[in-house]
Design a protein around this motif. Structure first.
Motif, PDB file in Angstrom:
ATOM      1  N   ARG A 122       0.838  -1.206   0.000  1.00  0.00           N
ATOM      2  CA  ARG A 122       0.000   0.000   0.000  1.00  0.00           C
ATOM      3  C   ARG A 122       0.871   1.254   0.000  1.00  0.00           C
ATOM      4  O   ARG A 122       0.594   2.221  -0.719  1.00  0.00           O
ATOM      5  CB  ARG A 122      -0.917  -0.009   1.223  1.00  0.00           C
ATOM      6  CG  ARG A 122      -1.930   1.126   1.274  1.00  0.00           C
ATOM      7  CD  ARG A 122      -2.803   1.016   2.519  1.00  0.00           C
ATOM      8  NE  ARG A 122      -3.933   1.921   2.482  1.00  0.00           N
ATOM      9  CZ  ARG A 122      -3.875   3.209   2.811  1.00  0.00           C
ATOM     10  NH1 ARG A 122      -2.731   3.729   3.219  1.00  0.00           N
ATOM     11  NH2 ARG A 122      -4.948   3.973   2.754  1.00  0.00           N
ATOM     12  N   ILE A 123       1.925   1.229   0.799  1.00  0.00           N
ATOM     13  CA  ILE A 123       2.817   2.382   0.891  1.00  0.00           C
ATOM     14  C   ILE A 123       3.533   2.611  -0.434  1.00  0.00           C
ATOM     15  O   ILE A 123       3.608   3.749  -0.936  1.00  0.00           O
ATOM     16  CB  ILE A 123       3.832   2.185   2.030  1.00  0.00           C
ATOM     17  CG1 ILE A 123       3.107   2.158   3.379  1.00  0.00           C
ATOM     18  CG2 ILE A 123       4.891   3.292   2.014  1.00  0.00           C
ATOM     19  CD1 ILE A 123       3.977   1.692   4.529  1.00  0.00           C
ATOM     20  N   PHE A 124       4.068   1.547  -1.038  1.00  0.00           N
ATOM     21  CA  PHE A 124       4.799   1.702  -2.293  1.00  0.00           C
ATOM     22  C   PHE A 124       3.875   2.137  -3.429  1.00  0.00           C
ATOM     23  O   PHE A 124       4.290   2.892  -4.325  1.00  0.00           O
ATOM     24  CB  PHE A 124       5.523   0.419  -2.651  1.00  0.00           C
ATOM     25  CG  PHE A 124       6.715   0.125  -1.775  1.00  0.00           C
ATOM     26  CD1 PHE A 124       7.356   1.129  -1.075  1.00  0.00           C
ATOM     27  CD2 PHE A 124       7.202  -1.169  -1.655  1.00  0.00           C
ATOM     28  CE1 PHE A 124       8.458   0.864  -0.267  1.00  0.00           C
ATOM     29  CE2 PHE A 124       8.303  -1.448  -0.853  1.00  0.00           C
ATOM     30  CZ  PHE A 124       8.927  -0.434  -0.165  1.00  0.00           C
ATOM     31  N   ALA A 125       2.623   1.665  -3.419  1.00  0.00           N
ATOM     32  CA  ALA A 125       1.668   2.106  -4.433  1.00  0.00           C
ATOM     33  C   ALA A 125       1.426   3.610  -4.316  1.00  0.00           C
ATOM     34  O   ALA A 125       1.429   4.343  -5.319  1.00  0.00           O
ATOM     35  CB  ALA A 125       0.357   1.339  -4.295  1.00  0.00           C
ATOM     36  N   ALA A 126       1.228   4.076  -3.085  1.00  0.00           N
ATOM     37  CA  ALA A 126       1.021   5.508  -2.858  1.00  0.00           C
ATOM     38  C   ALA A 126       2.284   6.300  -3.185  1.00  0.00           C
ATOM     39  O   ALA A 126       2.217   7.410  -3.732  1.00  0.00           O
ATOM     40  CB  ALA A 126       0.599   5.755  -1.412  1.00  0.00           C
ATOM     41  N   ALA A 127       3.435   5.734  -2.856  1.00  0.00           N
ATOM     42  CA  ALA A 127       4.711   6.407  -3.141  1.00  0.00           C
ATOM     43  C   ALA A 127       4.903   6.608  -4.635  1.00  0.00           C
ATOM     44  O   ALA A 127       5.307   7.692  -5.087  1.00  0.00           O
ATOM     45  CB  ALA A 127       5.865   5.596  -2.561  1.00  0.00           C
ATOM     46  N   ALA A 128       4.597   5.581  -5.427  1.00  0.00           N
ATOM     47  CA  ALA A 128       4.748   5.701  -6.878  1.00  0.00           C
ATOM     48  C   ALA A 128       3.799   6.752  -7.436  1.00  0.00           C
ATOM     49  O   ALA A 128       4.177   7.548  -8.309  1.00  0.00           O
ATOM     50  CB  ALA A 128       4.500   4.344  -7.535  1.00  0.00           C
ATOM     51  N   ARG A 129       2.569   6.776  -6.930  1.00  0.00           N
ATOM     52  CA  ARG A 129       1.604   7.779  -7.407  1.00  0.00           C
ATOM     53  C   ARG A 129       2.036   9.193  -7.049  1.00  0.00           C
ATOM     54  O   ARG A 129       1.683  10.157  -7.745  1.00  0.00           O
ATOM     55  CB  ARG A 129       0.213   7.499  -6.814  1.00  0.00           C
ATOM     56  CG  ARG A 129      -0.465   6.253  -7.348  1.00  0.00           C
ATOM     57  CD  ARG A 129      -1.946   6.240  -6.970  1.00  0.00           C
ATOM     58  NE  ARG A 129      -2.149   6.228  -5.534  1.00  0.00           N
ATOM     59  CZ  ARG A 129      -2.276   5.132  -4.792  1.00  0.00           C
ATOM     60  NH1 ARG A 129      -2.175   3.936  -5.382  1.00  0.00           N
ATOM     61  NH2 ARG A 129      -2.487   5.209  -3.500  1.00  0.00           N
ATOM     62  N   ALA A 130       2.795   9.328  -5.971  1.00  0.00           N
ATOM     63  CA  ALA A 130       3.206  10.662  -5.507  1.00  0.00           C
ATOM     64  C   ALA A 130       4.385  11.235  -6.281  1.00  0.00           C
ATOM     65  O   ALA A 130       4.728  12.406  -6.100  1.00  0.00           O
ATOM     66  CB  ALA A 130       3.557  10.607  -4.020  1.00  0.00           C
ATOM     67  N   VAL A 131       5.024  10.436  -7.123  1.00  0.00           N
ATOM     68  CA  VAL A 131       6.180  10.924  -7.887  1.00  0.00           C
ATOM     69  C   VAL A 131       5.687  11.785  -9.052  1.00  0.00           C
ATOM     70  O   VAL A 131       4.867  11.355  -9.868  1.00  0.00           O
ATOM     71  CB  VAL A 131       7.022   9.752  -8.414  1.00  0.00           C
ATOM     72  CG1 VAL A 131       8.182  10.267  -9.273  1.00  0.00           C
ATOM     73  CG2 VAL A 131       7.563   8.923  -7.246  1.00  0.00           C
ATOM     74  N   ALA A 132       6.201  12.991  -9.135  1.00  0.00           N
ATOM     75  CA  ALA A 132       5.825  13.909 -10.211  1.00  0.00           C
ATOM     76  C   ALA A 132       6.422  13.447 -11.530  1.00  0.00           C
ATOM     77  O   ALA A 132       7.418  12.702 -11.558  1.00  0.00           O
ATOM     78  CB  ALA A 132       6.319  15.317  -9.872  1.00  0.00           C
TER      79      ALA A 132
END
Length: 207
Positions: A122-132
């Motif tokens: 869940r964290i890595f999915a959110a982290a990837a989405r947060a990358v500009a």
């Protein structure tokens, strides 16, 4: 395990000593971030702020996140001591349940591994989405136990491919560097050894 249980675990951990970590920047973060143009950075599991403060010192506007109020207080104090309070913001949250808003030019997860509950997928999915667009996702894991940590040599560490498989990527990404990497290190009692890390550096397409 509830958020309060996880938080208590880490609060107890940080209460053991006045400082748990060295305060120095993580090796791979310094190497990778040192090649990037400073922008907005997100430091996941920032602990006592060694990476966040280093990034701020090198021109980044930083958000550091951790579950421990004690760790965050130490991180904020160090940032203030170095005159960097305006360049770094520290947020308390359980990343398994919450995630900072916004997009970032660098999202860093350094050794985001835990013996208590941590929803890494869940964290890595959110982290990837947060990358500009054009930004970098940096994930570093322990690939093996340190040579001086005899009591955890039976622990199974994930491979690079296993870690990569937990990072869902939407749209085109460049695999800048993905593999095992060695680095020299010194143990808690001055032991010298070579550590094995899983190093994943991904860049989101700017298009």
């Amino acid at each position: 395990m509830t958020t309060s249980d996880v938080k208590k675990h880490w609060e107890d951990r940080y209460a053991e000593r006045d400082r748990i970590w060295s305060g120095r920047v993580n090796h791979w973060l310094a190497e990778i971030a040192g090649t990037l143009r400073p922008g907005r950075a997100l430091d996941l599991g920032c602990g006592e702020g060694g990476d966040s403060v280093w990034l701020a010192e090198h021109g980044w506007q930083v958000v550091g996140v951790d579950i421990s109020d004690t760790a965050l207080a130490r991180a904020a104090a160090e940032a203030a001591r170095r005159g960097l309070s305006e360049r770094v913001e520290f947020l308390q949250m359980n990343l398994s349940e919450q995630f900072p808003e916004g997009s970032f030019d660098l999202v860093s997860a350094q050794f985001l591994q835990s013996l208590v509950h941590l929803d890494r997928e869940r964290i890595f999915a959110a982290a990837a989405r947060a990358v500009a667009p054009g930004g970098t996702l940096l994930v570093v894991d322990h690939g093996a136990a340190p040579p001086w940590a005899q009591h955890i040599h039976d622990h199974v560490f994930p491979s690079v491919d296993e870690v990569l498989a937990t990072i869902p990527l939407e749209g085109p990404w460049e695999r800048v560097r993905v593999g095992s990497a060695e680095r020299d290190a010194v143990g808690p009692d001055g032991q010298r050894g070579v550590l094995l890390d899983n190093l994943i550096v991904l860049r989101r397409s700017a298009a």
